[in-house]
Design an enzyme around this catalytic site. Sequence first.
Site, PDB file in Angstrom:
ATOM      1  N   GLU A 438       0.889  -1.358   0.094  1.00 37.65           N
ATOM      2  CA  GLU A 438      -0.050  -0.027   0.027  1.00 37.65           C
ATOM      3  C   GLU A 438       0.766   0.992   0.100  1.00 37.65           C
ATOM      4  O   GLU A 438       0.471   2.347   0.604  1.00 37.65           O
ATOM      5  CB  GLU A 438      -0.970  -0.179   1.147  1.00 37.65           C
ATOM      6  CG  GLU A 438      -1.983  -1.117   1.069  1.00 37.65           C
ATOM      7  CD  GLU A 438      -3.115  -1.271   2.074  1.00 37.65           C
ATOM      8  OE1 GLU A 438      -3.439  -0.037   2.658  1.00 37.65           O
ATOM      9  OE2 GLU A 438      -3.785  -2.473   2.264  1.00 37.65           O
TER      10      GLU A 438
HETATM   11  C1  LIG Z   1       2.572  -9.581   0.383  1.00 35.21           C
HETATM   12  C2  LIG Z   1       2.246  -8.553  -0.700  1.00 35.21           C
HETATM   13  C3  LIG Z   1       0.929  -8.333  -1.104  1.00 35.21           C
HETATM   14  C4  LIG Z   1       0.403  -7.448  -1.817  1.00 35.21           C
HETATM   15  N1  LIG Z   1      -0.847  -7.290  -1.888  1.00 35.21           N
HETATM   16  C5  LIG Z   1      -1.175  -6.592  -3.286  1.00 35.21           C
HETATM   17  C6  LIG Z   1      -2.570  -6.197  -3.718  1.00 35.21           C
HETATM   18  O1  LIG Z   1      -3.411  -6.856  -3.053  1.00 35.21           O
HETATM   19  N2  LIG Z   1      -2.722  -5.669  -4.959  1.00 35.21           N
HETATM   20  C7  LIG Z   1      -1.758  -5.124  -5.772  1.00 35.21           C
HETATM   21  O2  LIG Z   1      -1.900  -4.512  -6.470  1.00 35.21           O
HETATM   22  N3  LIG Z   1      -0.378  -5.097  -5.153  1.00 35.21           N
HETATM   23  C8  LIG Z   1      -0.235  -5.886  -4.024  1.00 35.21           C
HETATM   24  N4  LIG Z   1       1.185  -6.063  -3.582  1.00 35.21           N
HETATM   25  C9  LIG Z   1       2.087  -5.374  -4.385  1.00 35.21           C
HETATM   26  C10 LIG Z   1       3.004  -4.103  -3.624  1.00 35.21           C
HETATM   27  O3  LIG Z   1       1.820  -3.011  -3.426  1.00 35.21           O
HETATM   28  C11 LIG Z   1       4.164  -3.924  -4.195  1.00 35.21           C
HETATM   29  O4  LIG Z   1       4.958  -4.562  -3.769  1.00 35.21           O
HETATM   30  C12 LIG Z   1       4.369  -2.370  -3.779  1.00 35.21           C
HETATM   31  O5  LIG Z   1       3.805  -1.375  -4.319  1.00 35.21           O
HETATM   32  C13 LIG Z   1       6.069  -2.216  -3.999  1.00 35.21           C
HETATM   33  O6  LIG Z   1       6.348  -2.383  -5.643  1.00 35.21           O
HETATM   34  P1  LIG Z   1       7.316  -3.370  -5.976  1.00 35.21           P
HETATM   35  O7  LIG Z   1       7.586  -4.420  -4.968  1.00 35.21           O
HETATM   36  O8  LIG Z   1       7.270  -3.746  -7.459  1.00 35.21           O
HETATM   37  O9  LIG Z   1       8.645  -2.401  -5.691  1.00 35.21           O
HETATM   38  P2  LIG Z   1       9.337  -1.168  -6.749  1.00 35.21           P
HETATM   39  O10 LIG Z   1       8.351  -0.303  -7.119  1.00 35.21           O
HETATM   40  O11 LIG Z   1      10.121  -2.176  -7.691  1.00 35.21           O
HETATM   41  O12 LIG Z   1      10.296  -0.687  -5.815  1.00 35.21           O
HETATM   42  C14 LIG Z   1      11.582  -1.353  -5.286  1.00 35.21           C
HETATM   43  C15 LIG Z   1      12.078  -0.487  -4.208  1.00 35.21           C
HETATM   44  O13 LIG Z   1      12.517   1.002  -4.904  1.00 35.21           O
HETATM   45  C16 LIG Z   1      11.868   1.854  -4.015  1.00 35.21           C
HETATM   46  N5  LIG Z   1      11.475   2.794  -5.111  1.00 35.21           N
HETATM   47  C17 LIG Z   1      10.774   2.594  -6.238  1.00 35.21           C
HETATM   48  N6  LIG Z   1      10.575   3.702  -6.667  1.00 35.21           N
HETATM   49  C18 LIG Z   1      11.098   4.850  -6.129  1.00 35.21           C
HETATM   50  C19 LIG Z   1      11.304   6.275  -6.117  1.00 35.21           C
HETATM   51  N7  LIG Z   1      10.606   6.765  -7.174  1.00 35.21           N
HETATM   52  N8  LIG Z   1      12.030   6.798  -5.405  1.00 35.21           N
HETATM   53  C20 LIG Z   1      12.706   6.106  -4.375  1.00 35.21           C
HETATM   54  N9  LIG Z   1      12.460   4.886  -4.146  1.00 35.21           N
HETATM   55  C21 LIG Z   1      11.711   4.148  -4.903  1.00 35.21           C
HETATM   56  C22 LIG Z   1      10.877   1.146  -3.412  1.00 35.21           C
HETATM   57  O14 LIG Z   1      10.368   2.035  -2.189  1.00 35.21           O
HETATM   58  C23 LIG Z   1      11.420  -0.083  -3.146  1.00 35.21           C
HETATM   59  O15 LIG Z   1      12.291  -0.033  -1.844  1.00 35.21           O
HETATM   60  C24 LIG Z   1       1.502  -6.650  -2.663  1.00 35.21           C
HETATM   61  C25 LIG Z   1       2.992  -7.093  -2.423  1.00 35.21           C
HETATM   62  C26 LIG Z   1       3.098  -7.797  -1.556  1.00 35.21           C
HETATM   63  C27 LIG Z   1       4.531  -8.554  -1.353  1.00 35.21           C
END
Ligand SMILES: Cc1cc2nc3c(=O)[nH]c(=O)nc-3n(C[C@H](O)[C@H](O)[C@H](O)COP(=O)(O)OP(=O)(O)OC[C@H]3O[C@@H](n4cnc5c(N)ncnc54)[C@H](O)[C@@H]3O)c2cc1C
Length: 626
Positions: A438
Site C-alpha cells: 500500500e
Molecule cells: C505480500 C504482498 C501483498 C501485496 N498485495 C497487493 C495487492 O493486493 N494488490 C496489488 O495490486 N499489489 C499488491 N502488492 C504489491 C505491492 O503493493 C508492491 O510490492 C509495492 O507497491 C511495491 O512495488 P514493488 O514491489 O514492485 O517495488 P518497486 O516499485 O520495484 O520498488 C523497489 C524499491 O525501490 C523503491 N522505489 C521505487 N520507486 C522509487 C522512487 N521513485 N524513489 C525512491 N525509491 C523508489 C521502493 O520503495 C522499493 O524499496 C503486494 C505485495 C506483497 C509483497
Amino acid sequence: MSSPDRSLDEPDPLERTVPNASEALEVIEAARESKWERPSFAAGLFLGRVDPSLIFPYAAQSAEDQKVGDAFLAKLEPVLRKEVDPDEVDRTGELPAAAIQALAGLGCFGMKIPAEYGGLGLSQVNYNRAMALVSSYCGSTAVWLSAHQSIGVPQPLKMFGTDEQKKKYLPRLAKGEVSAFALTEPDVGSDPAKMSTTATPVDGGSAYLISGQKLWCTNGPVADLLVVMARTPDRVIRGKPRKQITAFIVEGKSAGLTVEHRCQFMGIRAIQNGLLKFKDVRVPKENILWGVGRGLKLALMTLNTGRLTLPAACVGASRRCLKIVQEWSLQRVQWGGPIGHHEAVAEKIGRMAADQFALEALVWLTSAWADRGDMDIRIEAAVAKLFGSESVWNTVDQTLQIRGGRGYETAQSLRGRGEKGIPVERIFRDMRINRIIEGTSEVMHLFIAREALDPHLQLGFDVILPGVAPAKRMKAMVRAGLFYAGWYPMQWLPGFLSARPAGLPGELAGHWRSVVGLSHRLARTLFHQMVRHRQGLEKRQVLLNRLVDVGVELFAMSAALSRAAWMAGQGKPEAVELAGLFCEQAKVRILRNFKELYNPADRPGMRGARRFLEGAYPWLEEEMID
Ligand SMILES: Cc1cc2nc3c(=O)[nH]c(=O)nc-3n(C[C@H](O)[C@H](O)[C@H](O)COP(=O)(O)OP(=O)(O)OC[C@H]3O[C@@H](n4cnc5c(N)ncnc54)[C@H](O)[C@@H]3O)c2cc1C
C-alpha cells in the site's frame, strides 16, 4: 537553516539516471478531491499554518458508535480464539475454511458495507478497531479481511459505483464472497501508471477483453470478484495521446482468468496471494467503475482511505508486543535485576510506549476524520501509514531483542520445550510487509513531499517553468510576490507567541508551542530549498525525506497532545506523561533532521552508490556462494 554544503550544488551523480517525477506522482495530483469543508491539518504543518481548531478537541469516538464497536469486538474475539490458531495457520500456510466461514457468518466480510446492502455498516473507527484486534492475534487473518474490504471491491464500489453496481455486488460481498485489488504487475509496482495490462473494447464498445498479468494480488487466487486496473485505448487530448487506465469489476471465475502461481512469503504465510494471468477476459462495459480513464485515480483514491487500516493493524501488533515486553522485562532477571530495570532495555521500552501512544493518537484521529468525511486526509492517512509501519517495525524488532534468544525461537519450539509459546518470531515476520504494501515507505515520503510542496508549486509553476509566455509569467510573479510578502515573515515568528489550545493541560503547553515553532521552521526551510533547487528539488529525495520526517513527527506530536488532553478529561491523566515523553523524543529527532539537512556524508554516499553499481568494488562480493 543549516549551512549548505556547497559541493551539493554540483549535479547529483544519480540524477542523470533517474527520470523526472513519475506519471504516478502526476496522477496523485489529479487524484485530489478538490472540494473540502475543512483543510488538511498536516498540510498546514508544512506550510507553517498550524490551526488548533482542526485538531482540538480530539475527534473521539461517540459513545453510541463505541457501543456498536464494543458489541462487535465482543463477538469477534471468541470466534477468533475458537476458529483460528495463528501458529498453526502460520505453519500450514492456510486459513481453514471453517475459520473463513465463521468470520463470514459474523459479517466480517461486510464490516464496511452499508447495512442497506447487507453489511454491518461499521464506521471506519470500528472497522479499524476490529482490524487492530484481529492483527494483535493473527497477521494472516488480518490481511485476508483487509485486502478484501480496505482496497478490494467493496471500497472502490462504495466510493465510485453506480446504484446498479452497488445493488448487484455489495450484497454478495457482504455475505462473504471474497474480493481482491489487482494493480501491481511484474514490471510495475510503485509506478503503476506504466502498467501494461490492456482492456480492448470489442463489439462496438459493449465489452472489453482484458489481457495481461497481475502480480502479488492478495486474495486473488480465491477471489469471487476483483477490481482490475487495465489500459484502455489512449485518448487524444489537446493533440496529444493520453494514457487511459480504467478500473473494471471482474468475476473471479471468468473464462481466461487463471492463477499462474500462488506466492509464498516470509510472513503472513496463510494469505492467498498470486500471479494472475488474464487472457482475453471478457468484461461487459457495465462493469467499468467510475468511467473510462479514471482507473488510476480510482486506485489512488481507494488507497487514500484504504491505507488507514494498515496502521490500525500495526496498533494491534504493537499492543501485543508491549504486553509481551511488560511481562518479560519484569519476569526475566539477569545481572542481579529484572532486565527492564537495566538502562539499555528501559530506553527501548520508553520509546516503544511513547510511539504506541502517538500511533494510537494518529490512527484513531485519522479514522474519526475519515468517518466525518469533510476533511482532506490524504496526507494524514499517508503519515499514519508511514509512522505506523515504521514504528511497529521498531517495536517488534526491540521486542525480539528484549526476549533475547526466545525472541528468535518459534512459538512451536518454545512450547515444545515447555515454555509459553510467545510468537514474537511470527509477529516479526508478519509485520515486515507493512513497509512495502500500500505504498512503500520511500513512496510515502515522495507522496507526502509532493503534497507538502503543492501550495508553493501552485503559486510558482509559471514563475519557474521554462517556456511560459512573459505576460503569464509576470502575472504569476505578482501573485507569488504578494503571497510570499505576507507569508514569509510569519514563518519567523517564534512558537511561544501561540496560545494554548483549550483543554490542553498546562504541562503540555510547551510542547504545543514547539509544534508551532518547528512548523514555521519546517515551512521556511522547505521554501528556502525550493528557491535553491527549483525543479531539481523533487530529485533531492534524501533532503526532502528529512523534511518529510519532520512533518510526520509534528503531526504525531499534535495528535498525541490532542489525545492526551482528551484522555486526561476522561480520567486518564497518565496520558499526559506519555504524550510529553513522545514529544520530547520526537523533538530530538526533529532537531537532528534539521541539523543534518545537508549531511556531509550524503554526497560521498551517492557517489559510493554509483561507483558500487558500476561495479567498481567487485571484491566486496568475493568469496561467497550465491
Ligand atoms: C505480500 C504482498 C501483498 C501485496 N498485495 C497487493 C495487492 O493486493 N494488490 C496489488 O495490486 N499489489 C499488491 N502488492 C504489491 C505491492 O503493493 C508492491 O510490492 C509495492 O507497491 C511495491 O512495488 P514493488 O514491489 O514492485 O517495488 P518497486 O516499485 O520495484 O520498488 C523497489 C524499491 O525501490 C523503491 N522505489 C521505487 N520507486 C522509487 C522512487 N521513485 N524513489 C525512491 N525509491 C523508489 C521502493 O520503495 C522499493 O524499496 C503486494 C505485495 C506483497 C509483497
